[in-house]
Design an enzyme around this catalytic site. Sequence first.
Site, mmCIF file in Angstrom:
data_model
loop_
_atom_site.group_PDB
_atom_site.id
_atom_site.type_symbol
_atom_site.label_atom_id
_atom_site.label_comp_id
_atom_site.label_asym_id
_atom_site.label_seq_id
_atom_site.Cartn_x
_atom_site.Cartn_y
_atom_site.Cartn_z
ATOM 1 N N GLY A 211 1.173 -1.256 -0.254
ATOM 2 C CA GLY A 211 0.491 -0.034 -0.117
ATOM 3 C C GLY A 211 0.749 0.817 -0.323
ATOM 4 O O GLY A 211 2.311 0.957 -0.220
ATOM 5 N N LYS B 1 1.084 8.616 3.201
ATOM 6 C CA LYS B 1 0.853 10.087 2.698
ATOM 7 C C LYS B 1 2.353 10.305 2.876
ATOM 8 O O LYS B 1 2.874 10.630 1.654
ATOM 9 C CB LYS B 1 0.587 10.207 4.183
ATOM 10 C CG LYS B 1 0.715 12.284 3.262
ATOM 11 C CD LYS B 1 -0.416 12.948 5.032
ATOM 12 C CE LYS B 1 -0.132 14.393 4.788
ATOM 13 N NZ LYS B 1 -0.624 15.212 5.690
ATOM 14 N N ASP C 35 -6.993 8.401 18.203
ATOM 15 C CA ASP C 35 -7.075 8.511 16.457
ATOM 16 C C ASP C 35 -8.301 7.683 16.150
ATOM 17 O O ASP C 35 -7.516 6.776 14.940
ATOM 18 C CB ASP C 35 -6.059 9.365 15.539
ATOM 19 C CG ASP C 35 -6.792 10.288 14.032
ATOM 20 O OD1 ASP C 35 -7.699 9.815 14.392
ATOM 21 O OD2 ASP C 35 -5.497 9.550 13.447
HETATM 22 P P1 AMP Z 1 -0.111 3.756 6.109
HETATM 23 O O1 AMP Z 1 1.016 4.234 5.753
HETATM 24 O O2 AMP Z 1 0.332 3.507 7.278
HETATM 25 O O3 AMP Z 1 -1.538 4.476 5.714
HETATM 26 O O4 AMP Z 1 0.295 2.312 5.051
HETATM 27 C C1 AMP Z 1 -0.521 2.778 3.674
HETATM 28 C C2 AMP Z 1 -1.125 1.659 3.222
HETATM 29 O O5 AMP Z 1 -0.296 0.366 3.376
HETATM 30 C C3 AMP Z 1 -2.443 0.727 4.510
HETATM 31 O O6 AMP Z 1 -3.614 0.965 3.400
HETATM 32 C C4 AMP Z 1 -2.680 -0.677 3.913
HETATM 33 O O7 AMP Z 1 -2.855 -0.932 2.251
HETATM 34 C C5 AMP Z 1 -0.728 -0.282 4.001
HETATM 35 N N1 AMP Z 1 -0.111 -1.508 4.801
HETATM 36 C C6 AMP Z 1 0.302 -0.991 5.616
HETATM 37 N N2 AMP Z 1 0.800 -1.296 6.985
HETATM 38 C C7 AMP Z 1 0.750 -2.853 6.776
HETATM 39 C C8 AMP Z 1 0.790 -3.350 7.632
HETATM 40 N N3 AMP Z 1 1.469 -3.812 8.604
HETATM 41 N N4 AMP Z 1 0.080 -4.543 6.886
HETATM 42 C C9 AMP Z 1 -0.450 -4.435 5.912
HETATM 43 N N5 AMP Z 1 -0.682 -4.284 4.984
HETATM 44 C C10 AMP Z 1 0.046 -3.031 5.224
#
Ligand code: AMP
Length: 297
Positions: A37, A40, A153
């Site tokens: 994923g 930001k 949050d």
């Molecule tokens: P974030 O930067 O934390 O918003 O992460 C971006 C995207 O990565 C999230 O919306 C999830 O789809 C994926 N993601 C983040 N952390 C994890 C994790 N620990 N395990 C699986 N997918 C993750």
Amino acid sequence: MEITSETQPQEKVSSEVPAAEKQRWTLNDFDIGKPLGRGKFGHVYLAREKKSNHIVAIKVLFKIQLRQSQFENQLRREIEIQSHLHHPNILRLYGYFYDHKRAYLILEYAAKGELYKELQKCKFFSEKRAATYVASLARALIYCHGKHVIHRDIKPENLLIGPQGELKIADFGWSVHTFNRRRTMCGTLDYLSPEMIESIEHDASVDIWSLGVLCYEFLYGVSPFEAKEHSDTCRRILQVDLKFPTKPIVSSAAKDLISQMLMKDSCQRLPLHKLLEHPWIIQNAEPCGIYKDLCKG
Ligand code: AMP
């Protein structure tokens, strides 16, 4: 491969150890796999720790973006707090490392992805599923509050689903270690408590409010104080303008629990240990906190 308590990677770094003494992780310790994923400030990848074969998620953050958005302190706080929390419903942060351009967070891999996508797919959850999630979040928040950490949050975007279908609180960017009452305005508008909107002192009971908003959104598919304009959302929150739609049909026990959590006076909110004894939770929540049938709402 799933990570169990026996197979978790050793934490080479700990925030208490002075930098010079740390035995640091580097990118060479990992095989990097598919992107999971995008956030930001960077990307998240599936990764395998080479020595142990453990599967983790690695979040890569660009330092320049962190600096430009003045997010560095928030990230430091997130690392400091999350690395010390060990609970089945809180995403583990195993460690971190950095090079001159990027910071890397080594995270527990949440194999079943994002909760908000599940909610979008299902539109709303069954009472069993909602109660299972609310009870496991209440247990995780009791644990956090016991360590003087308030999350501030709680919302679907900050929740991931683990390999068994269990919820994981994933984002501690707005959390604080608190021994005092706080005044900072933060978090997402729809989930903010009246006292945070008014920027008056707040304490751990802001998380009870957000959990009430979340429970409503699980059951109805929309958040309770949603409005077109931010000012209207604020007004509705401050007036606790809580209405229960006729559809989907939701039990009066669920509505009773939500109403007890969404009390304007923070002292009147149902304490989390009492929430776990509420008849709606007792009747509906899976005791193990695992909801397997993801596609069935
Ligand atoms: P974030 O930067 O934390 O918003 O992460 C971006 C995207 O990565 C999230 O919306 C999830 O789809 C994926 N993601 C983040 N952390 C994890 C994790 N620990 N395990 C699986 N997918 C993750």
